[in-house]
Design an enzyme around this catalytic site. Structure first.
Site, short mmCIF file in Angstrom:
data_model
loop_
_atom_site.label_atom_id
_atom_site.label_comp_id
_atom_site.label_asym_id
_atom_site.label_seq_id
_atom_site.Cartn_x
_atom_site.Cartn_y
_atom_site.Cartn_z
CB SER B 48 -4.08 -18.41 8.41
OG SER B 48 -5.09 -18.32 7.95
CD GLU B 49 -9.14 -20.81 3.82
OE1 GLU B 49 -9.15 -21.80 3.79
OE2 GLU B 49 -10.06 -20.45 4.51
#
Lengths: 224, 250
Positions: B48-49
């Site tokens: 997840s960024e």
């Protein structure tokens, strides 16, 4: 003796000048240094450029900074999130300048600024409207866009624990932009849930070494 | 009448295309559902960024933690073996080619692999790009999931897109509610079509020129509910009325 501790949020944000570039950590509500932003808003500074991923939720933190008229320009990747009503109002009425930057480019521009790198080439945004007007260059057959570093006058960050030397550790995904912003400004101010004794933070686990941090203040989160 | 896949069913199909051992980023919106349908026998590490590797969606009834959210600001949990890291490292992983796949939504995909998924020309509100432009050139393969046609019937897989681009020449494969289409140097190759639809019908609903793979298969998924299964993003609570700048100690 090094003692970066401050007594309260107001003292922690003292001396921030009008027109400053302010880097603000957080990703949406998670890790946003809301109480520091609100304290800065209460000081009614003017003409700030803020660099942060989102444009605030609700009428506190980044939202309050904008509502109080402190912000002229926001540099971010994704301004509209649930509750970003203040941003939308100001943007639509033309009272706020917006620079949209891809998320990784924000992180890298700030990291580059922190590392003394003036500019860099990245593939990101090549061939898109966000690359218009930027220098493009081909390396090894691939096209890149030049991006300039961002250096902040001030960084406002949130961490979980800190000590009087300014060492910081985070909690779960509140880390996000905070360690990056912390490295990138002349004056870095951290709000933490707890200030601990020197030595209580395991040197193996310190995420932001105190060299990057100028002020630490222990604040209870007023806004859950 | 031919039954089109719903979004969960498309997500199921994407999930089953991702091999064991992959590192995968899911774009916000429709792709977030993919994590719900990973086969149990595969170790897939979701990135997840905002600085997570090894996340999963909350189980039903699990308490959300405001300090643990994914790229869509939705509450998640971590698997044993998961890791946290800051944004510069997170996008180093993305931009430096360390991820095997990114799954993204689309407004349009062009025959040449161009992707438009961040802004429509007639959008009134402020532009917002997030991490999409980082992902398109960063991940080794870009998988797109979208409905095959928009509500007015216009194809989303087109010969050429006039929309503001997210990236050029970047899409590897497109999963829609009626087909799985691979983009190769040799054009758009149809790998799977849903039961009851002919290749000619599929071509009629598509703007780009398609070719049917010799070994094409029917596109089959289990029947899944239409409802979104991913927990919603948390919204800000009202601030408690206390003086700003109050010291934690009093």
């Amino acid at each position: 003796m090094i003692d970066k501790r401050r007594q309260n949020a107001d003292e922690a944000v003292a001396g921030i000048k009008d027109g400053s570039i302010v880097l603000i950590g957080g990703f949406g509500m998670t890790g946003e240094p809301r109480e520091l932003c609100s304290a800065l808003a209460a000081r009614k500074v003017r003409g700030l450029t803020i660099v942060t991923n989102n444009a605030g939720s609700g009428e506190f933190g980044i939202g309050l900074l904008m509502k109080q008229g402190c912000v002229d320009k926001i540099v971010c990747s994704f301004p509209r999130v649930p509750g970003s009503v203040i941003f939308e109002e100001l943007y639509e009425s033309g009272k706020l300048e917006l620079e949209i930057v891809p998320q990784g480019t924000i992180a890298e521009r700030v990291r580059a600024g922190a590392a003394g790198i003036a500019a860099f080439y990245t593939r990101t945004s090549w061939g898109t409207p966000l690359a218009e007007g930027k220098e493009a260059r081909t390396f090894d057959g691939k096209d890149y866009v030049m991006e300039r570093a961002i250096r902040g006058d001030v960084a406002l960050v949130k961490a979980y624990k800190g000590d009087r030397w300014g060492n910081l550790v985070y909690s779960k995904s509140m880390r996000n932009f905070n360690p990056v912003m912390a490295m990138g400004a002349e004056l870095t101010i951290a709000q933490v849930s707890e200030i601990v004794e020197l030595g209580d933070l395991d040197p193996e686990n310190i995420v932001t070494p105190g060299i990057f941090v100028d002020r630490v203040v222990q604040l209870e989160a007023l806004y859950a | 009448m031919t039954k089109l896949l719903n979004r969960n069913e498309i997500a199921w199909r994407v999930a089953h295309d991702i091999p064991d051992g992959s590192y995968v980023n899911l774009g916000v919106g429709m792709p977030l559902a993919v994590v719900n349908f990973m086969p149990d026998d595969r170790d897939i590490v979701f990135h997840s960024e905002n600085g997570l590797l090894g996340m999963r969606n909350l189980k039903p009834g699990e308490e959300p933690d405001p300090e643990l959210v994914n790229a869509g600001k939705r509450p998640v949990r971590m698997l044993p073996g998961g890791a946290f890291f800051h944004h510069a490292d997170s996008f180093l992983m993305i931009r430096g080619g360390h991820l095997d796949f990114a799954v993204l939504g689309a407004y349009e995909v062009a025959e040449n692999g161009d992707l438009a998924n961040w802004r429509l020309p007639d959008s009134k509100g402020a532009p917002a790009v997030g991490g999409a432009m980082d992902l398109v050139y960063g991940a080794k393969k870009i998988l797109v999931m979208c409905e095959h046609n928009s509500k007015d019937g216009a194809p989303k897989i087109v010969k050429e897109t006039k929309l503001p681009l997210t990236g050029r020449d970047c899409v590897s494969k497109v999963f829609t509610d009626i087909a799985v289409i691979e983009r190769t140097g040799d054009g758009m190759i149809v790998r799977e079509i849903i039961d009851g639809m002919s290749f000619n019908e599929l071509q009629d609903r598509t703007g780009a020129k398609l070719r049917l793979a010799n070994d094409w298969k029917p596109l089959v998924t289990p029947d899944l509910p239409v409802e979104e299964m991913t927990p919603r993003a948390m919204r800000p609570k009202q601030p408690t009325p206390q003086p700003i700048g109050k010291n934690a100690n009093g």
